[in-house]
Design an enzyme around this catalytic site. Sequence first.
Site, mmCIF file in Angstrom:
data_model
loop_
_atom_site.group_PDB
_atom_site.id
_atom_site.type_symbol
_atom_site.label_atom_id
_atom_site.label_comp_id
_atom_site.label_asym_id
_atom_site.label_seq_id
_atom_site.Cartn_x
_atom_site.Cartn_y
_atom_site.Cartn_z
ATOM 1 N N HIS A 126 25.539 59.919 17.250
ATOM 2 C CA HIS A 126 26.882 59.436 17.603
ATOM 3 C C HIS A 126 27.592 58.750 16.447
ATOM 4 O O HIS A 126 28.533 57.987 16.655
ATOM 5 C CB HIS A 126 26.795 58.503 18.821
ATOM 6 N N ASN A 225 11.948 51.179 28.485
ATOM 7 C CA ASN A 225 13.268 50.729 28.925
ATOM 8 C C ASN A 225 13.096 49.761 30.089
ATOM 9 O O ASN A 225 12.274 50.009 30.962
ATOM 10 C CB ASN A 225 14.106 51.937 29.388
ATOM 11 N N ASP A 242 10.675 44.587 28.215
ATOM 12 C CA ASP A 242 11.514 44.285 27.060
ATOM 13 C C ASP A 242 11.002 45.006 25.804
ATOM 14 O O ASP A 242 9.789 45.029 25.542
ATOM 15 C CB ASP A 242 11.509 42.764 26.843
HETATM 16 P P1 NAD Z 1 22.964 52.419 27.415
HETATM 17 O O1 NAD Z 1 23.788 51.212 27.282
HETATM 18 O O2 NAD Z 1 23.407 53.525 28.283
HETATM 19 O O3 NAD Z 1 21.491 52.052 27.890
HETATM 20 C C1 NAD Z 1 20.777 51.032 27.285
HETATM 21 C C2 NAD Z 1 19.500 50.854 28.092
HETATM 22 O O4 NAD Z 1 18.699 49.901 27.410
HETATM 23 C C3 NAD Z 1 19.749 50.324 29.500
HETATM 24 O O5 NAD Z 1 19.103 51.171 30.427
HETATM 25 C C4 NAD Z 1 19.099 48.915 29.483
HETATM 26 O O6 NAD Z 1 18.423 48.632 30.671
HETATM 27 C C5 NAD Z 1 18.124 49.017 28.353
HETATM 28 N N1 NAD Z 1 17.892 47.750 27.637
HETATM 29 C C6 NAD Z 1 18.815 46.912 27.119
HETATM 30 N N2 NAD Z 1 18.221 45.897 26.460
HETATM 31 C C7 NAD Z 1 16.873 46.081 26.586
HETATM 32 C C8 NAD Z 1 15.718 45.383 26.140
HETATM 33 N N3 NAD Z 1 15.814 44.272 25.393
HETATM 34 N N4 NAD Z 1 14.499 45.870 26.470
HETATM 35 C C9 NAD Z 1 14.379 46.998 27.209
HETATM 36 N N5 NAD Z 1 15.435 47.725 27.652
HETATM 37 C C10 NAD Z 1 16.660 47.271 27.338
HETATM 38 O O7 NAD Z 1 22.718 52.925 25.929
HETATM 39 P P2 NAD Z 1 22.579 54.375 25.370
HETATM 40 O O8 NAD Z 1 21.685 55.181 26.228
HETATM 41 O O9 NAD Z 1 22.277 54.213 23.949
HETATM 42 O O10 NAD Z 1 24.045 55.016 25.531
HETATM 43 C C11 NAD Z 1 25.229 54.342 25.239
HETATM 44 C C12 NAD Z 1 26.023 54.927 24.087
HETATM 45 O O11 NAD Z 1 26.787 53.877 23.533
HETATM 46 C C13 NAD Z 1 25.182 55.409 22.973
HETATM 47 O O12 NAD Z 1 25.336 56.774 22.911
HETATM 48 C C14 NAD Z 1 25.670 54.734 21.707
HETATM 49 O O13 NAD Z 1 26.360 55.676 20.920
HETATM 50 C C15 NAD Z 1 26.673 53.731 22.141
HETATM 51 N N6 NAD Z 1 26.352 52.309 21.871
HETATM 52 C C16 NAD Z 1 25.700 51.952 20.747
HETATM 53 C C17 NAD Z 1 25.398 50.610 20.490
HETATM 54 C C18 NAD Z 1 24.679 50.266 19.224
HETATM 55 O O14 NAD Z 1 24.801 50.985 18.231
HETATM 56 N N7 NAD Z 1 23.904 49.174 19.190
HETATM 57 C C19 NAD Z 1 25.750 49.636 21.421
HETATM 58 C C20 NAD Z 1 26.435 50.022 22.588
HETATM 59 C C21 NAD Z 1 26.728 51.369 22.792
#
Ligand code: NAD
Length: 253
Positions: A126, A225, A242
Amino acid sequence: MIVSDLRSGVEQLGDMIAKASVIVPFTGAGISTECGIPDFRSPGGLWTRNRPIPFDEFVASQEARDESWRRRFTMEPTFKAAKPGRGHRALASLYRAGKVPAIITQNIDNLHQMSGFAAADVIELHGNTTYGRCIGCGRHYALSWVKMRFDADGAAPDCIDCSEPVKTATISFGQAMPEDAMQRAAELAQSCDLFIAIGSSLVVWPAAGFPLMAKNGGARLVIINREPTEQDELADLVIRHDIGETLGPFVGN
Ligand code: NAD
Ligand code: ZN
């Protein structure tokens, strides 16, 4: 198989890592929440606050471009302050040990590169939000340049070469996926013997197809997750804890 206690999850993961010869990690926003970057789909995540701006809207409307950059500048202190977490560092350790050839990520935060992965070994599905890119000719721009122009003109800038809009170097909804990255991710998924999906809700397609592809190609699949994902039934091991706690023990060298 879903393991409920953290300790036996870590133990089983350690066994699988020891037995594997080619491990491919696949990461989502969850690996970066301990670094202060909110994810999209947890309660209070970015999703609930801001409707994403689809690509066609960004292209069609100066107002949408202005809003998109305003949001990005608002997030800048968060991205700038973020340092690799325990998950990033554990994966970088496995990379240095030669078990991980490259990493597939949905993240746009540059933290895998900061943790020690060579840029060429981070397959960004992405894109990357830490710099700007012209949507016409692909020229790169530093965020500081975009900010300076935005402040001077009161509007999001266009490319100085081809006059097309400059956007963060990310893939928005409705924007074509990067072909190279998709190709390399497919090859990695099909050639590994252990695939570890970390911190992804696995609902964003086509990225969410890679765990399935790895499983179909004969790899063992681990999902880490804290919430259930849509592919838990497919996995050989599900650690619903976590990420920092789970991967912390694998931070080494
Ligand atoms: P998502 O937000 O859909 O899912 C994140 C998952 O991580 C959730 O199911 C949540 O329960 C889990 N989670 C969060 N913190 C956690 C922890 N400490 N321990 C265990 N599990 C944990 O994220 P996604 O699937 O990556 O999709 C969202 C899209 O948004 C991505 O495609 C990405 O491009 C973008 N995005 C990126 C960032 C980043 O670069 N850090 C941040 C937000 C969104
Ligand atoms: Zn251009």
